[in-house]
Design an enzyme around this catalytic site. Structure first.
Site, short mmCIF file in Angstrom:
data_model
loop_
_atom_site.label_atom_id
_atom_site.label_comp_id
_atom_site.label_asym_id
_atom_site.label_seq_id
_atom_site.Cartn_x
_atom_site.Cartn_y
_atom_site.Cartn_z
N CYS A 99 1.03 -1.22 0.03
CA CYS A 99 -0.08 -0.10 -0.01
C CYS A 99 0.84 1.21 -0.02
O CYS A 99 1.35 1.70 1.03
CB CYS A 99 -0.94 -0.15 1.26
SG CYS A 99 -1.91 1.38 1.29
N CYS A 102 -0.51 4.33 2.39
CA CYS A 102 -0.57 4.39 3.73
C CYS A 102 0.01 2.82 4.18
O CYS A 102 1.04 2.64 3.96
CB CYS A 102 -1.95 4.74 4.14
SG CYS A 102 -3.34 4.05 3.31
N SER A 103 -0.98 2.10 4.78
CA SER A 103 -0.66 0.72 4.94
C SER A 103 -1.76 -0.03 4.93
O SER A 103 -1.87 -1.09 5.78
CB SER A 103 -0.01 0.78 6.21
OG SER A 103 -0.82 1.25 7.34
N CYS A 104 -2.79 -0.09 4.16
CA CYS A 104 -4.08 -1.08 4.08
C CYS A 104 -3.30 -2.51 3.85
O CYS A 104 -2.50 -2.83 3.18
CB CYS A 104 -4.74 -0.68 2.77
SG CYS A 104 -5.46 0.85 2.81
#
Lengths: 200, 94
Positions: A99, A102-104
Site C-alpha cells: 500500500c 498508507c498501510s492498507c
C-alpha cells in the site's frame, strides 16, 4: 514508531470514547467485541484459507471470486471490514502486495501488519524495484516468472494465493496450512518444503 | 453503472489537484497520465476525496487497472506489471 502513549493522548481518547458512548454510536460491549476480534485475527486464518483452496476446487473458486465470502465460510466475521480480494499466483506470475499511500492490509484474515509493511522504504521500493525487495527477503523467483505488484490504494484489501509447493501431494489441509506464513500471503516470499531449496 | 468494461484501454488523468488545495487522493502520483487496461470492475464505493473531509461521499465506480511496470520508472523488467484500484473520475479513454 509509536512508543508509549502520552497522558494527553490517553485523556483525549477517553473523552472521544465517552462522547461516542453518550451519543449512542457505540457501547462498551461493541468496543470489547472489536478488540477481541482484532486480537483473534492472525495469519493462520489466511493460511487455512490457502490450504483449503489447495485441496478443495469449489472453495478455490469461491476464494478467487469473493474473498469476503470465503473468509466468512471459515468463520471470520467480515461485517465492517473492507472487501477481501485474492490474487492467484500462477507458474509464470507472482503477486506482491503493497500500500504505497498508507498501510492498507487485510487485517481480518492476516491480523496486524508487520512493521516493515508500514515502513516508507517498503512502500516506496516494492512498487518501483519489486525484484530487489524480493531478493532482500531471500526470495528468488524461478526464471521466466513475471511480477505483478498490487498497490492497495482504495477500498479492497488483497491477499495472495501462492502456488502449492511441489512434493505436498496427498497432504491433509492442516499440514498444508502449517507451511503458509504471513509473508507468503503478502507475497514477499514463497511457501516451500522445509529444507528444500527454491528453484533458481 | 460503470463506464469502462474489462479490457478497456484507459489513461489516468494527468491532474495534480493537490497542488492547489489540501486533498485526500487515492490515485498514486506515479500513475498520473499513464495508460493501462481495466481488469475488473470492483464495485461502487463512496468517494474517499469527500468522506475524508466529512462530506457525503457519492458512490463512484472503482476499477482494478493493470499498468506495465517499465514505462513508469524507466527501469525494471519487461513484462512486470502493477495493478491498482482507480476511481472512475480519474480515468479517461486512452
Amino acid at each position: 514508531m509509536a512508543g508509549e502513549p502520552t497522558a494527553e493522548s490517553i485523556a483525549l481518547l477517553d473523552k472521544l470514547v465517552a462522547a461516542l458512548k453518550r451519543r449512542g454510536v457505540m457501547t462498551e460491549e461493541d468496543i470489547q467485541a472489536r478488540v477481541a476480534s482484532a486480537d483473534r485475527a492472525s495469519p493462520e486464518t489466511g493460511a487455512r484459507m490457502v490450504a483449503r483452496a489447495w485441496t478443495d476446487p469449489a472453495y478455490r473458486e469461491l476464494l478467487l471470486r469473493d474473498g469476503s465470502a470465503a473468509a466468512e465460510a471459515m468463520g471470520v466475521r467480515m461485517a465492517g471490514n473492507p472487501p477481501l480480494g485474492v490474487l492467484e499466483d500462477k507458474p509464470d506470475l507472482h503477486h506482491l502486495v503493497v500500500c504505497t499511500l498508507c498501510s492498507c492490509y487485510p487485517r481480518a484474515v492476516l491480523g496486524y501488519p508487520p512493521h516493515w509493511y508500514k515502513s516508507v522504504a517498503y512502500r516506496a521500493r516494492a512498487v518501483r524495484e519489486p525484484r530487489a525487495v524480493l531478493a532482500e527477503f531471500g526470495t528468488a523467483l524461478p526464471a521466466g516468472v513475471k511480477i505483478r505488484v498490487v498497490d492497495s490504494t482504495a477500498d479492497y484489501r488483497w491477499m495472495v494465493l501462492p502456488l502449492r509447493p511441489a512434493g505436498t501431494e496427498g497432504w491433509a489441509e492442516d499440514r498444508l496450512a502449517a507451511l503458509v506464513t504471513r509473508d507468503h500471503l503478502v507475497g514477499v516470499s514463497l511457501p516451500a518444503l522445509q529444507g528444500a531449496t527454491q528453484a533458481a | 453503472m460503470s463506464r469502462f468494461a474489462p479490457g478497456a484501454r484507459v489513461r489516468v488523468r494527468d491532474a495534480w489537484p493537490e497542488r492547489s488545495a489540501p486533498m485526500h487522493l487515492r490515485t498514486p502520483h506515479y500513475l498520473r497520465g499513464r495508460e493501462g487496461e481495466v481488469q475488473r470492475v470492483l464495485g461502487t464505493f463512496p468517494n474517499p476525496e469527500a468522506i475524508a473531509f466529512g462530506r457525503p461521499g457519492e458512490p463512484r465506480p472503482l476499477y482494478h487497472v493493470l499498468f506495465e511496470h517499465k514505462p513508469i520508472w524507466n527501469e525494471g523488467q519487461e513484462g512486470d506489471t502493477v495493478m491498482v484500484e482507480i476511481f472512475e473520475h480519474w480515468l479517461e479513454e486512452a
